[in-house]
Design a protein around this motif. Sequence first.
Motif, short mmCIF file in Angstrom:
data_model
loop_
_atom_site.label_atom_id
_atom_site.label_comp_id
_atom_site.label_asym_id
_atom_site.label_seq_id
_atom_site.Cartn_x
_atom_site.Cartn_y
_atom_site.Cartn_z
N VAL A 1 58.77 48.18 48.19
CA VAL A 1 57.53 48.28 48.95
C VAL A 1 57.39 47.01 49.79
O VAL A 1 57.97 45.98 49.47
CB VAL A 1 56.31 48.50 48.04
CG1 VAL A 1 56.46 49.78 47.23
CG2 VAL A 1 56.08 47.31 47.12
N MET A 2 56.62 47.14 50.83
CA MET A 2 56.50 46.06 51.80
C MET A 2 56.05 44.75 51.14
O MET A 2 55.08 44.73 50.39
CB MET A 2 55.48 46.47 52.86
CG MET A 2 55.66 45.79 54.19
SD MET A 2 54.67 46.61 55.45
CE MET A 2 53.05 46.68 54.73
N TYR B 1 57.40 42.98 48.83
CA TYR B 1 57.89 42.71 47.48
C TYR B 1 59.42 42.68 47.50
O TYR B 1 60.06 43.44 48.23
CB TYR B 1 57.47 43.81 46.49
CG TYR B 1 56.05 43.72 45.98
CD1 TYR B 1 55.09 42.96 46.63
CD2 TYR B 1 55.68 44.40 44.83
CE1 TYR B 1 53.79 42.88 46.15
CE2 TYR B 1 54.38 44.34 44.34
CZ TYR B 1 53.44 43.58 45.01
OH TYR B 1 52.16 43.52 44.54
N TRP C 1 51.86 60.59 39.91
CA TRP C 1 53.30 60.82 39.84
C TRP C 1 53.65 62.30 40.05
O TRP C 1 54.74 62.65 40.49
CB TRP C 1 53.85 60.30 38.51
CG TRP C 1 55.32 60.09 38.49
CD1 TRP C 1 56.18 60.49 37.51
CD2 TRP C 1 56.12 59.40 39.47
NE1 TRP C 1 57.46 60.10 37.82
CE2 TRP C 1 57.45 59.44 39.01
CE3 TRP C 1 55.84 58.78 40.69
CZ2 TRP C 1 58.51 58.88 39.74
CZ3 TRP C 1 56.89 58.22 41.41
CH2 TRP C 1 58.20 58.27 40.93
N GLU D 1 55.75 53.77 49.26
CA GLU D 1 54.50 53.14 49.72
C GLU D 1 53.26 53.93 49.29
O GLU D 1 52.31 53.34 48.77
CB GLU D 1 54.51 52.91 51.24
CG GLU D 1 55.18 51.61 51.68
CD GLU D 1 54.46 50.32 51.23
OE1 GLU D 1 53.23 50.35 51.03
OE2 GLU D 1 55.14 49.31 51.06
N PHE E 1 52.73 53.41 45.61
CA PHE E 1 52.26 52.03 45.38
C PHE E 1 50.78 51.89 45.73
O PHE E 1 50.00 51.29 44.99
CB PHE E 1 53.12 51.07 46.21
CG PHE E 1 52.71 49.63 46.12
CD1 PHE E 1 52.84 48.94 44.93
CD2 PHE E 1 52.22 48.96 47.23
CE1 PHE E 1 52.47 47.59 44.84
CE2 PHE E 1 51.84 47.62 47.15
CZ PHE E 1 51.97 46.94 45.95
N THR F 1 47.93 50.84 43.03
CA THR F 1 47.14 49.61 43.13
C THR F 1 45.64 49.94 43.19
O THR F 1 44.83 49.20 42.65
CB THR F 1 47.53 48.76 44.36
OG1 THR F 1 47.58 49.59 45.52
CG2 THR F 1 48.88 48.10 44.17
N HIS F 2 45.31 51.07 43.80
CA HIS F 2 43.89 51.43 43.82
C HIS F 2 43.39 51.90 42.46
O HIS F 2 42.19 51.90 42.19
CB HIS F 2 43.60 52.45 44.92
CG HIS F 2 43.56 51.81 46.28
ND1 HIS F 2 44.68 51.65 47.06
CD2 HIS F 2 42.54 51.21 46.96
CE1 HIS F 2 44.35 51.02 48.18
NE2 HIS F 2 43.06 50.74 48.14
N GLY G 1 44.45 50.21 39.92
CA GLY G 1 44.42 48.94 39.18
C GLY G 1 45.76 48.52 38.60
O GLY G 1 45.83 47.57 37.83
N PHE G 2 46.83 49.26 38.98
CA PHE G 2 48.16 48.92 38.48
C PHE G 2 49.01 48.31 39.59
O PHE G 2 48.84 48.63 40.76
CB PHE G 2 48.86 50.16 37.93
CG PHE G 2 48.36 50.58 36.58
CD1 PHE G 2 49.04 50.22 35.43
CD2 PHE G 2 47.20 51.33 36.45
CE1 PHE G 2 48.59 50.60 34.17
CE2 PHE G 2 46.72 51.72 35.20
CZ PHE G 2 47.42 51.36 34.06
N ASP G 3 49.94 47.45 39.19
CA ASP G 3 50.83 46.79 40.14
C ASP G 3 52.27 47.01 39.67
O ASP G 3 52.50 47.44 38.54
CB ASP G 3 50.49 45.29 40.19
CG ASP G 3 51.02 44.61 41.45
OD1 ASP G 3 51.88 45.19 42.14
OD2 ASP G 3 50.56 43.48 41.73
N ARG H 1 45.37 47.71 51.89
CA ARG H 1 46.61 47.53 51.13
C ARG H 1 46.44 46.40 50.13
O ARG H 1 46.14 45.27 50.48
CB ARG H 1 47.78 47.22 52.06
CG ARG H 1 49.12 47.29 51.36
CD ARG H 1 50.28 47.33 52.35
NE ARG H 1 51.52 47.67 51.68
CZ ARG H 1 52.29 46.78 51.04
NH1 ARG H 1 51.96 45.52 51.01
NH2 ARG H 1 53.40 47.17 50.44
N ILE I 1 48.04 42.29 42.51
CA ILE I 1 46.83 42.39 41.69
C ILE I 1 47.17 42.24 40.20
O ILE I 1 46.28 42.05 39.39
CB ILE I 1 46.07 43.73 41.92
CG1 ILE I 1 46.96 44.92 41.56
CG2 ILE I 1 45.57 43.82 43.35
CD1 ILE I 1 46.21 46.23 41.49
#
Lengths: 407, 359
Positions: A62-63, A65, A111, A139, A142, A146-147, A149-151, B7, B11
Amino acid sequence: MPDEKKKTPLLDELEKGPWPSFVKDIKAAAETQPMAEDLLGQLELSYKDKISHWKHGGIVGVMGYGGGVIGRYSDVPEQFPNVSHFHTMRVNMPSGWFYTSDVLRKICDIWEKHGSGLFNFHGSTGDIILLGTKTDELEPTFSELTHLGFDLGGSGSVMRTPSACVGKARCEWACYDTMGMCNEITHTYQDELHRPPFPYKFKFKFSGCPNDCVASIARADLSIIGTWKDDIQQDDAAVAQYAADGVDIQKDVCDHCPTKCMSWDGKQLKINNRECVRCMHCINVLPKALRPGKEKGATVLIGAKAPILQGAQLSSVLIPFVPADEILDTLKELVSRIWDFWGEYGNNRERVGELIQRMGMATFLDAIGLDPVPEMVSAPRDNPYIFFRKEDEVPEPEEGAGEPKQK
Amino acid sequence: MATQTERLTDIGPPDFHQFLHPLIKKNYGQWKYHETLAPGVLCHVAESGDRIYTVRCGWPRLVSLHRVRFIAELADKYCGGYLRFTSRNNVEFLLDNPENIEPLKKDLAAAGFPVGGTNNSISNIVHTQGWVHCHSSATDASGIVKSVMDVLCDRFTHENLPAKLRIALACCLNMCGAVHCSDIAILGIHRRPPRVMHDTLNKVCEIPNVIASCPTGAIRSATYEGKPSVEVIEEQCMFCANCYTVCPAMPLNDPENDGLSIWVGGKVSNARSEPRFSKLAIPFIPNNPPRWPEVVDAVVNIVDVYARNARKYERVGEWIDRIGWPRFFELTGIPFTRYHIDDFRYAGLTFARSTHIRF
């Protein structure tokens, strides 16, 4: 699908038997996910050919990383186009692998929309593994993760996703807050986790006691294993109760003590705590009667790894005891020095434990500013090939110095 | 609150506190002792007197979203939605009401989830990806694990071994599963040197990196048909595949020469004896999918011999400490070969340097 059985005769064998079947799971996912259907087909082909049909990885992600996604391509894409690219995403799990049903469902929903519908719960390092998707889906997945709460977790030459045992959440033996520490370290070093700064991987594992449920001593470059300094907490009435209930205190407890620091006269268990090595056996056998002491903290060890490259290593003691409330600051100070030294002297794909082997523990200790202590060794060296330093040598008398020479 | 279009990066993982059962949150760091109520069922008692019950079950590491949703449903039904996973791929349901234990176990049994994996049992096998998702694997992982656990399932659901027994599987020497400190390790192994793909090597690999990758210095630069490439001194190759990891033009996978090795006696815990590596028991077993019967038999044989002969609390390695390696090979019927004698770095450390011999 009436022909399903004929398509995978070898894998079908693995639907039988009492242990839950991963083949059933791939088939279940295949009902809605075309990727899972082609994975099943390609795996059947591997079972037939006795060889992997995945090509060597490729660089995808992903962008911004440099890790977290493992690129994977099929070597038979014409037969299984839906897994022609089938990249894995590593998702950083919550410390201690605690979840609610609600959050698990939301991960499933993401998923189902973007990938194969298959997971590893969990991967070897501890991440949630989202097993296989296309480059275009990375993307969007991802973003949704992240929305929620996971990375992403780590891959490549980064700080890999740290992991922790259940610790204080549900274990009376936890000598420090493993989960809290793991969460804190992971958040502190997000840059090191996502953007490869090191010669090779670097792992932290946090175990709350010497039972080491996350295999820290075998697997972590920096192993933080809980221990205690004072006496084992002992409840004599509870010991007597165990004896009354049929536990053979002499045979099951004292005889297994590695330092023979305990004795039992049929009424009283006596422990010579000065000789106890905190192995946990007696505490494991008598959990209601014996507990770690009150002066809790951790031993910090360094250098464990699996065989590649120079052979497997277990971690060895770096700091015998750090009080529980000083662990976090100690670790932060320590890793900055370790990473500086490793970054400067480490070869490509050389773990820190191998660097220490190559350059010597004493050199390493000098570099990170730690004094040698006898707890670091199982015994002092038994060879006389000592690399005395120049500064320890008595210098030759300079000309004109010392005894006045004959004129 | 971030909008869906913003984006987010770096986090980190979600704060675990939000996923803790209220009883765990309340008694965090205040646990007093625990008891085992049955195999796979634990009760942890807090200083406050509160009790949290754990029901542990095995499942395949590779799962579909259907199975994940199923355990989420069970967690809703019996434990307010709170659950966790162990470091060995077990699921743990966390209950505050002991009356829910039996109904939960019943539902798990009906759905084919074995309950157990605690104390002196065989817990779930930690393992790697294998042919499911890895390019360098010498074998599959999930299929062997399933085949072994089908036969050892009763050892998961009962606590009838002398001590706990940890099995692990890694599908190549990279050991993503870090199997090197397990009571029994199943390790995928290559036996053929890499085949150098001279046509593509200098396009896809950095030649100095390939040469530097070899722990035994078996790779040197060479020219083939005018193209820069490398050659392998085959007698120096010990099939670690590190060159393949850095260079795709050096594949070693081979259907007939890849297979499994079995290692025994390692441990991670400090209990009684120090942590230690597993040692070689069987150097090679060919791949035989879908059920690898030779591997299953080899593992079950070692488990059975151990179960019959070890004393209470002796892990596999501690049992062998007592009886000696010659007796281990005698009791298990495993042949001792030249491959069992170390010839890599520090090899002498495992030579017998005394006359302490049991006859």
